[in-house]
Design an enzyme around this catalytic site. Structure first.
Site, PDB file in Angstrom:
ATOM      1  N   THR A  85       0.817  -1.217   0.000  1.00  0.00           N
ATOM      2  CA  THR A  85       0.000   0.000   0.000  1.00  0.00           C
ATOM      3  C   THR A  85       0.853   1.270   0.000  1.00  0.00           C
ATOM      4  O   THR A  85       0.340   2.358  -0.264  1.00  0.00           O
ATOM      5  CB  THR A  85      -0.871   0.040   1.268  1.00  0.00           C
ATOM      6  N   ASP A 125      17.262  -0.026  -2.180  1.00  0.00           N
ATOM      7  CA  ASP A 125      16.706   0.016  -0.824  1.00  0.00           C
ATOM      8  C   ASP A 125      17.784   0.444   0.170  1.00  0.00           C
ATOM      9  O   ASP A 125      18.750  -0.284   0.416  1.00  0.00           O
ATOM     10  CB  ASP A 125      16.159  -1.371  -0.458  1.00  0.00           C
ATOM     11  N   ASP A 141      18.276  -1.963   3.280  1.00  0.00           N
ATOM     12  CA  ASP A 141      18.930  -3.232   2.914  1.00  0.00           C
ATOM     13  C   ASP A 141      20.398  -3.007   2.568  1.00  0.00           C
ATOM     14  O   ASP A 141      21.272  -3.811   2.931  1.00  0.00           O
ATOM     15  CB  ASP A 141      18.215  -3.868   1.718  1.00  0.00           C
TER      16      ASP A 141
HETATM   17  C1  PRP Z   1      12.274   3.361   3.469  1.00  0.00           C
HETATM   18  C2  PRP Z   1      12.988   4.674   3.680  1.00  0.00           C
HETATM   19  C3  PRP Z   1      11.888   5.567   4.160  1.00  0.00           C
HETATM   20  C4  PRP Z   1      10.702   5.087   3.366  1.00  0.00           C
HETATM   21  C5  PRP Z   1      10.513   6.012   2.217  1.00  0.00           C
HETATM   22  O1  PRP Z   1      12.130   2.709   4.679  1.00  0.00           O
HETATM   23  O2  PRP Z   1      14.062   4.583   4.569  1.00  0.00           O
HETATM   24  O3  PRP Z   1      11.624   5.447   5.558  1.00  0.00           O
HETATM   25  O4  PRP Z   1      11.028   3.767   2.905  1.00  0.00           O
HETATM   26  O5  PRP Z   1       9.362   5.733   1.527  1.00  0.00           O
HETATM   27  P1  PRP Z   1       8.085   6.681   1.534  1.00  0.00           P
HETATM   28  O6  PRP Z   1       8.568   8.077   1.263  1.00  0.00           O
HETATM   29  O7  PRP Z   1       7.285   6.131   0.388  1.00  0.00           O
HETATM   30  O8  PRP Z   1       7.389   6.541   2.832  1.00  0.00           O
HETATM   31  P2  PRP Z   1      11.502   1.236   4.822  1.00  0.00           P
HETATM   32  O9  PRP Z   1      10.045   1.336   5.072  1.00  0.00           O
HETATM   33  O10 PRP Z   1      11.921   0.416   3.639  1.00  0.00           O
HETATM   34  O11 PRP Z   1      12.137   0.695   6.159  1.00  0.00           O
HETATM   35  P3  PRP Z   1      13.648   0.415   6.581  1.00  0.00           P
HETATM   36  O12 PRP Z   1      14.230   1.753   6.942  1.00  0.00           O
HETATM   37  O13 PRP Z   1      13.473  -0.461   7.782  1.00  0.00           O
HETATM   38  O14 PRP Z   1      14.361  -0.248   5.452  1.00  0.00           O
HETATM   39  N1  URA Z   2      12.831   3.248   0.191  1.00  0.00           N
HETATM   40  C1  URA Z   2      14.079   2.987  -0.251  1.00  0.00           C
HETATM   41  O1  URA Z   2      14.928   2.495   0.505  1.00  0.00           O
HETATM   42  N2  URA Z   2      14.377   3.275  -1.528  1.00  0.00           N
HETATM   43  C2  URA Z   2      13.486   3.823  -2.392  1.00  0.00           C
HETATM   44  O2  URA Z   2      13.833   4.086  -3.564  1.00  0.00           O
HETATM   45  C3  URA Z   2      12.196   4.090  -1.907  1.00  0.00           C
HETATM   46  C4  URA Z   2      11.889   3.799  -0.608  1.00  0.00           C
END
Ligand code: PRP
Ligand code: URA
Length: 237
Positions: A136, A228, A231
């Site tokens: 989502t 990511d 990751d």
């Molecule tokens: C990633 C990133 C942001 C978010 C950005 O985190 O670090 O927090 O996605 O996406 P948005 O602008 O669409 O909200 P993620 O949810 O992958 O978690 P992580 O930091 O645990 O990898």
């Molecule tokens: N979160 C990430 O880590 N990378 C992207 O490009 C978008 C969301």
């Protein structure tokens, strides 16, 4: 992770498919948005984006970029005067007026927060856990270690990626429930869609980023981006 599947393991969901996105040039001049133009930043960003950069080096670069962003984002902090004695005699010096807060949005914000601490070792670190639901693209809050009593002049919400803007907007919403005179968002890469959303939802927040990219793909990842960020920092592929 650049492709999502439904929770039932079926066809990939494509939450950004067909959603109109602003062009990069349409959001370049938004008020309160600061995009780094420092050549050292550009150099480090190329190494960070490179798919051959491995997690230890990637984390080190996130920290270094965090320190450069901290330097840029703290340029307008308030100072107060303080009388001191140097070995040669008295003088009136300056020091930061009021505390500085840094809120890493877990987990990808951790490296950036470390970079901030190199520049401001006295900064208070407040952890906030937000995870993006990859079907989502809604941010889900799972951890909150913000103190109830605060005495800061500014708090920086730090997170490398601003994609749809959902995580950043929710983080600022949480921080706005505390009595903090000034809030800033600091990120490494933003896409035009999320940058516009954040700027429109929180027009009182200064936004500092290292780069503004082109768009989001159908699953909500920034293009060309870096993949990511969580990751790649922690090796969880
Ligand atoms: C990633 C990133 C942001 C978010 C950005 O985190 O670090 O927090 O996605 O996406 P948005 O602008 O669409 O909200 P993620 O949810 O992958 O978690 P992580 O930091 O645990 O990898
Ligand atoms: N979160 C990430 O880590 N990378 C992207 O490009 C978008 C969301």
């Amino acid at each position: 992770m650049t492709e999502t599947t439904t929770s039932s393991g079926g066809r990939p969901s494509l939450p950004m498919q067909g959603i109109p996105q602003p062009r990069r040039d349409e959001v370049l001049d938004l008020p309160r948005v600061h995009i780094s133009s420092h050549p050292v930043m550009a150099h480090k960003m190329t190494a960070l984006r490179d798919k051959n950069t491995q997690p230890p080096e990637f984390y080190r670069l996130v920290k270094e970029i965090g320190a450069l962003l901290a330097y840029e984002a703290t340029a307008t902090l308030a100072l107060e005067t303080v009388p001191i004695e140097t070995p040669m005699g008295p003088m009136v010096g300056e020091r930061l007026a009021g505390g500085i807060g840094v809120t890493p949005i877990l987990r990808a914000g951790l490296g950036l927060a470390e970079g901030f601490r190199e520049v401001i070792p006295d900064a208070q670190i407040w952890h906030l856990g937000l995870r993006r639901d990859e079907e989502t693209l809604q941010a889900i809050a799972y951890y909150n270690q913000l103190p109830h009593q605060v005495d800061l002049q500014v708090c920086y919400a730090v997170d490398p990626m601003l994609a749809t803007g959902g995580s950043a907007i929710d983080a600022i919403n949480v921080l706005k429930r505390r009595d903090i005179p000034r809030l800033c968002y600091v990120g490494i890469i933003a896409g035009p869609y999320g940058l516009l959303k954040l700027s429109q939802t929180h027009p009182d927040v200064d936004i500092y980023i290292a780069a503004l990219d082109e768009s989001l793909n159908d699953v909500g990842y920034i293009l060309p981006g870096l993949g990511d960020a969580g990751d790649r920092q922690f090796g969880t592929f």
